[in-house]
Design an enzyme around this catalytic site. Structure first.
Site, PDB file in Angstrom:
ATOM      1  N   HIS A 200     -93.961 -54.221 -80.400  1.00 44.38           N
ATOM      2  CA  HIS A 200     -95.275 -54.279 -80.690  1.00 44.38           C
ATOM      3  C   HIS A 200     -96.014 -55.290 -79.700  1.00 44.38           C
ATOM      4  CE1 HIS A 200     -97.875 -56.844 -83.231  1.00 44.38           C
ATOM      5  NE2 HIS A 200     -98.144 -55.749 -84.068  1.00 44.38           N
TER       6      HIS A 200
ATOM      7  N   HIS B 143     -99.007 -50.911 -91.782  1.00 42.19           N
ATOM      8  CA  HIS B 143     -99.216 -52.325 -91.710  1.00 42.19           C
ATOM      9  C   HIS B 143     -98.673 -53.007 -93.090  1.00 42.19           C
ATOM     10  CE1 HIS B 143    -102.413 -55.414 -89.914  1.00 42.19           C
ATOM     11  NE2 HIS B 143    -101.579 -54.672 -88.861  1.00 42.19           N
TER      12      HIS B 143
END
Length: 381
Positions: free
Chosen positions: A284, A185
């Site tokens: 994603h 992240h």
């Protein structure tokens, strides 16, 4: 046939759906959203609608060019996400008009099934191992896990070992015939990435995702060259131009999001560009059913596709889940960790419009957490 109306729906837990209606009764659905900025993207969609009402919905590429370039100020996640949802809906309409899945319009399928992975949570090695075991029992051959919570710019040996131990616990459950991907992240600095990645090499992750923030993309080559672990980036890159220099850095996997990076039209182009650098695609998609349906249409028409993220049971989906707004959940029934090739027209799913309208009466105001370090300074979430 002309575009007659655009409607948007704030759908819990954190989604934004778009319905485009035509004067001949054909409708298309898209998912334009930036997580935590849904209302902002919604406003952008309605601003862009001025260019679309009364236009032919089948001029998809022309509309994409006008919507992305027709304003003096271009780019950014809000505009590209608004365009992404519109683009998805227009492709949905096109497929329905021609009576074929979108992947047929993209050149036809290059595979019969697409590999997908499931998300696992948990903080301790025991927690992540249990969740990995549950995904194996559900038939998945790959999982993705968070690499770490907040990290200092250069963290302690203990924190480093903690990360490695958690990944090792999952690898032990999965064995050598399944895969684990590790998502950081953007929480690691370049220095911390260079320290940690070599320690993960014996565990052979499928890829490590976003080890550094996208604004540090110029440092990716140093990260890539620090170990043999495949590096994946791209969920916060929004165009082929954003990917151009990143692909040249030596990454292994590109991860554009079909709801952020300009929709099916642009993600398809990013995939072709990635192929020229021997980079695989793992789009994603921790979002809703429309985004996943659009992603899978690309997967079935993309030679360098690797694996698809999907959000069934993900920790974000509290109070609503991926199948809650579908008339028929069959397209998202994964068998042995794979999605079957969709055969229905357009995006291949039937949205339960009544369920969407009911959910939109509640709406949402989802915001991502804001983290701080022990000293009170801001920490990357």
């Amino acid at each position: 046939m002309k575009i007659a109306a655009l409607e948007t729906f704030l759908v819990p837990p954190r989604w934004l759906f778009l319905r485009i209606a035509t004067d001949e009764g054909v409708t298309g659905w898209g998912e334009p959203v930036v997580e935590g900025r849904a209302e902002t993207v919604r406003a952008a969609v309605h601003e862009l609608s001025d260019h679309l009402i009364g236009q032919d919905p089948l001029r998809i590429e022309h509309h994409w060019q006008v919507l992305t370039k027709g304003g003096f100020y271009r780019g950014g996640p809000v505009l590209s996400s608004a365009v992404a949802g519109i683009d998805q809906a227009l492709w949905d309409i096109a497929g329905k008009v021609h009576g074929v899945p979108v992947h047929h319009l993209l050149g036809g399928p290059v595979r019969d099934r697409a590999r997908v992975y499931g998300w696992i949570g948990g903080d301790s090695p025991t927690d992540v191992a249990e969740q990995a075991r549950a995904q194996v029992e559900a038939g998945f051959t790959a999982v993705k896990m968070n690499g770490a919570a907040r990290l200092r710019h250069i963290d302690t040996p203990a924190r480093t070992r903690e990360i490695v131990d958690r990944v090792a616990a999952v690898r032990e459950v999965l064995g050598d015939d399944r895969d684990v991907a590790v998502d950081f992240h953007g929480r690691m600095s370049t220095a911390m990435s260079r320290r940690l990645l070599p320690l993960l090499e014996p565990l052979q992750p499928l890829f490590v995702e976003e080890p550094v923030l996208p604004e540090h993309s110029r440092d990716l080559r140093r990260v890539v060259e620090s170990s043999s672990v495949p590096i994946a980036v791209g969920e916060r890159l929004f165009s082929r131009w954003d990917f151009r220099d990143v692909l040249a850095s030596g990454i292994a996997v590109a991860q554009p999001d079909v709801s952020h990076a300009g929709g099916i039209s642009e993600v398809r182009r990013i995939a072709a560009l990635a192929e020229t650098y021997d980079v695989a695609m793992a789009p994603h998609c921790p979002l809703g059913p429309i985004a996943l349906a659009a992603s899978l249409q690309i997967a079935f028409a993309t030679p360098n596709f690797l694996i698809q993220e999907q959000s069934l049971g993900i920790h974000y989906n509290r109070g609503a889940d991926l199948l809650d707004h579908l008339l028929d959940p069959t397209p998202f029934r994964f068998v042995d960790g794979y999605a079957a090739r969709p055969t229905g027209p357009g995006l291949g799913i039937d949205i339960d419009e009544d369920a969407v309208r009911r959910a939109a009466e509640t709406g949402h105001r989802w915001r991502n957490p804001v983290w701080h370090h022990e000293d009170g300074a801001f920490a990357e979430w």
